[in-house]
Design a protein around this motif. Structure first.
Motif, short mmCIF file in Angstrom:
data_model
loop_
_atom_site.label_atom_id
_atom_site.label_comp_id
_atom_site.label_asym_id
_atom_site.label_seq_id
_atom_site.Cartn_x
_atom_site.Cartn_y
_atom_site.Cartn_z
N SER A 34 1.04 -1.41 -0.41
CA SER A 34 0.11 0.29 0.39
C SER A 34 0.72 1.56 -0.15
O SER A 34 2.04 1.17 0.36
CB SER A 34 -1.28 -0.14 0.93
N GLU A 35 0.09 2.89 -0.41
CA GLU A 35 0.95 3.39 0.09
C GLU A 35 1.53 4.01 0.80
O GLU A 35 2.28 4.44 1.36
CB GLU A 35 0.34 5.09 -0.90
N ALA A 36 0.60 3.47 2.11
CA ALA A 36 0.97 3.46 3.09
C ALA A 36 2.99 2.65 3.46
O ALA A 36 3.03 3.74 4.37
CB ALA A 36 0.08 3.41 4.07
N SER A 37 1.93 2.12 3.20
CA SER A 37 3.94 1.12 4.11
C SER A 37 4.75 1.72 2.95
O SER A 37 5.84 1.71 3.51
CB SER A 37 3.42 -0.75 3.59
N LEU A 38 4.76 2.04 1.87
CA LEU A 38 6.09 1.59 1.06
C LEU A 38 6.70 3.39 1.74
O LEU A 38 7.14 4.20 1.50
CB LEU A 38 5.44 1.93 -0.26
N SER A 39 5.82 4.02 1.66
CA SER A 39 6.08 5.65 1.96
C SER A 39 6.49 5.65 2.94
O SER A 39 7.99 6.12 3.80
CB SER A 39 4.99 6.91 2.17
N LYS A 40 6.16 4.73 4.04
CA LYS A 40 7.00 4.53 5.50
C LYS A 40 7.82 3.87 5.20
O LYS A 40 8.74 3.84 6.05
CB LYS A 40 5.67 3.88 6.02
N GLU A 41 8.29 3.66 4.50
CA GLU A 41 9.60 2.11 4.21
C GLU A 41 10.76 3.31 3.64
O GLU A 41 11.49 3.43 3.98
CB GLU A 41 8.96 1.15 3.28
N PHE A 42 10.49 4.01 2.39
CA PHE A 42 11.15 4.89 2.18
C PHE A 42 11.17 5.80 3.16
O PHE A 42 12.10 6.79 2.22
CB PHE A 42 10.55 5.75 0.89
N GLY A 43 10.62 6.24 4.59
CA GLY A 43 10.54 7.64 4.68
C GLY A 43 10.42 8.78 3.82
O GLY A 43 11.05 10.33 4.50
N ILE A 44 9.12 8.36 2.97
CA ILE A 44 8.45 10.15 2.64
C ILE A 44 7.53 10.57 2.64
O ILE A 44 6.94 9.38 3.24
CB ILE A 44 9.12 9.69 0.54
N SER A 45 6.86 11.50 1.56
CA SER A 45 5.51 11.74 2.06
C SER A 45 5.10 10.69 0.62
O SER A 45 5.79 10.48 -0.28
CB SER A 45 5.13 12.99 1.74
N ARG A 46 3.59 10.84 1.07
CA ARG A 46 2.54 10.34 0.02
C ARG A 46 2.35 10.58 -1.34
O ARG A 46 2.66 10.49 -2.49
CB ARG A 46 0.74 9.84 0.42
N ALA A 47 2.38 12.07 -1.47
CA ALA A 47 2.63 13.06 -2.58
C ALA A 47 4.12 12.79 -3.52
O ALA A 47 4.06 12.81 -4.60
CB ALA A 47 2.76 14.21 -1.92
N THR A 48 4.67 12.25 -2.62
CA THR A 48 6.71 12.29 -3.01
C THR A 48 6.33 10.53 -3.76
O THR A 48 6.49 10.67 -4.69
CB THR A 48 7.96 12.47 -2.29
N LEU A 49 5.58 9.88 -3.30
CA LEU A 49 5.59 8.28 -3.49
C LEU A 49 4.68 8.34 -4.70
O LEU A 49 5.12 6.88 -5.71
CB LEU A 49 5.02 7.25 -2.54
N ARG A 50 3.82 9.23 -4.59
CA ARG A 50 3.13 9.43 -5.99
C ARG A 50 3.08 9.30 -7.02
O ARG A 50 3.21 9.10 -8.51
CB ARG A 50 1.05 10.08 -5.27
N GLU A 51 4.00 10.17 -7.30
CA GLU A 51 5.03 11.26 -8.52
C GLU A 51 6.03 9.93 -8.62
O GLU A 51 5.86 9.67 -9.55
CB GLU A 51 6.33 12.59 -7.69
N ALA A 52 6.66 9.90 -7.99
CA ALA A 52 7.40 8.49 -8.75
C ALA A 52 6.51 8.02 -8.99
O ALA A 52 7.03 6.82 -10.02
CB ALA A 52 8.05 7.41 -7.26
N MET A 53 5.58 6.64 -8.80
CA MET A 53 4.51 6.25 -9.18
C MET A 53 4.14 6.41 -10.26
O MET A 53 3.54 5.61 -11.57
CB MET A 53 3.66 5.46 -8.34
N ARG A 54 3.69 7.50 -10.84
CA ARG A 54 3.04 7.83 -11.72
C ARG A 54 3.98 7.77 -12.89
O ARG A 54 3.62 7.36 -14.14
CB ARG A 54 3.13 9.45 -11.50
N ILE A 55 5.61 8.40 -13.12
CA ILE A 55 6.32 8.26 -14.02
C ILE A 55 6.46 6.56 -13.98
O ILE A 55 7.15 6.25 -15.60
CB ILE A 55 7.69 8.55 -12.96
N MET A 56 6.72 5.79 -12.88
CA MET A 56 6.62 4.89 -13.40
C MET A 56 5.62 3.74 -14.24
O MET A 56 5.48 2.90 -15.39
CB MET A 56 6.80 3.69 -12.39
N GLU A 57 4.22 3.92 -14.11
CA GLU A 57 3.55 4.05 -14.84
C GLU A 57 3.14 4.70 -15.63
O GLU A 57 2.89 3.83 -16.81
CB GLU A 57 2.12 4.76 -13.78
#
Length: 240
Positions: A34-57
């Protein structure tokens, strides 16, 4: 947690997730945490994680399924440009794979209204409807439905093994020179999913084509259902 450096945090997260896919830690078809798990694992905000995942998509590395989750995309085994007209047999061979056919059936029956319109027939004129699953190295990749006017192939039509194009050229001296095509996504069709051996989370692309000979006569109306996890279609667009 990501180790800080001069790169933006979303880029660090992107590099980390790409590495997890590249090394096989995140395997093809795997559902991501989940986004919550990944953002916690990477130590980043959900907004930052979503930007990375948008590029991956955008890069085709992951795919989101509404209400289900985000998955690592399966790598296609066949790539083709849509601007070139190949038979499925030739397309599979170009990838260095062995083409095959299974579940071959054909029927002689009256053309439906849309079939008659596309083949310039009168409603009720007889056609042969050919259904088969095409395989690449024994993997089901395309479910093909082809319609041929009976007046073109006659009453002795008995089917063929592989390429429809080669069959028409060899048996009837008919050469397909171009096609008018449309492509769309097919959702949740149990029959097609079963034919292609894909689960409910799989994707299917329908390529419908009317094939013409050198005299601009419609010869063949095809509906090809491609396992989207096995094919990667692209088109080259040029600017004047």
């Amino acid at each position: 947690m990501l180790v800080p450096d001069k790169k933006p945090l979303y880029e660090l997260a992107l590099n980390k997730m790409e590495e997890l896919i590249k090394t096989g830690v995140w395997k093809e078809g795997m559902k991501l945490p989940s986004e919550a798990s990944l953002s916690k694992e990477f130590g980043i905000s959900r907004a930052t994680l979503r930007e990375a995942m948008r590029i991956m998509e955008d890069e085709g590395l992951i795919a989101k399924q509404q209400g289900v989750g985000t998955f690592v995309r399966r790598k296609p085994i066949i790539r083709s440009g849509l601007e070139e007209l190949f038979s499925v047999t030739a397309l599979i061979k170009l990838q260095g794979m062995k083409p095959g056919t299974k579940d071959f059936t054909f029927y002689k029956l009256p053309a439906l209204e849309n079939e008659a319109e596309k083949l310039k027939l009168n409603p009720g004129d007889e056609i042969y409807k050919v259904e088969r699953v095409r395989t690449a190295d024994d993997i089901p990749v395309v479910y093909c439905v082809d319609r041929l006017p009976r007046k073109i192939v006659g009453d002795k039509f008995s089917g063929f093994e592989e390429s429809m194009f080669a069959f028409l050229e060899n048996e009837y001296n008919i050469k397909i020179t171009y096609a008018v095509s449309s492509i769309k996504v097919v959702k949740h069709d149990f029959t097609i999913e079963k034919k292609l051996n894909i689960g409910k989370n799989g994707s299917v692309l329908l390529l419908e084509q009317i094939h013409y000979d050198e005299n601009n006569m419609p010869i063949l109306f095809s509906s090809n259902y491609f396992n989207a996890d096995k094919f990667d279609f692209y088109i080259i667009r040029k600017r004047d």
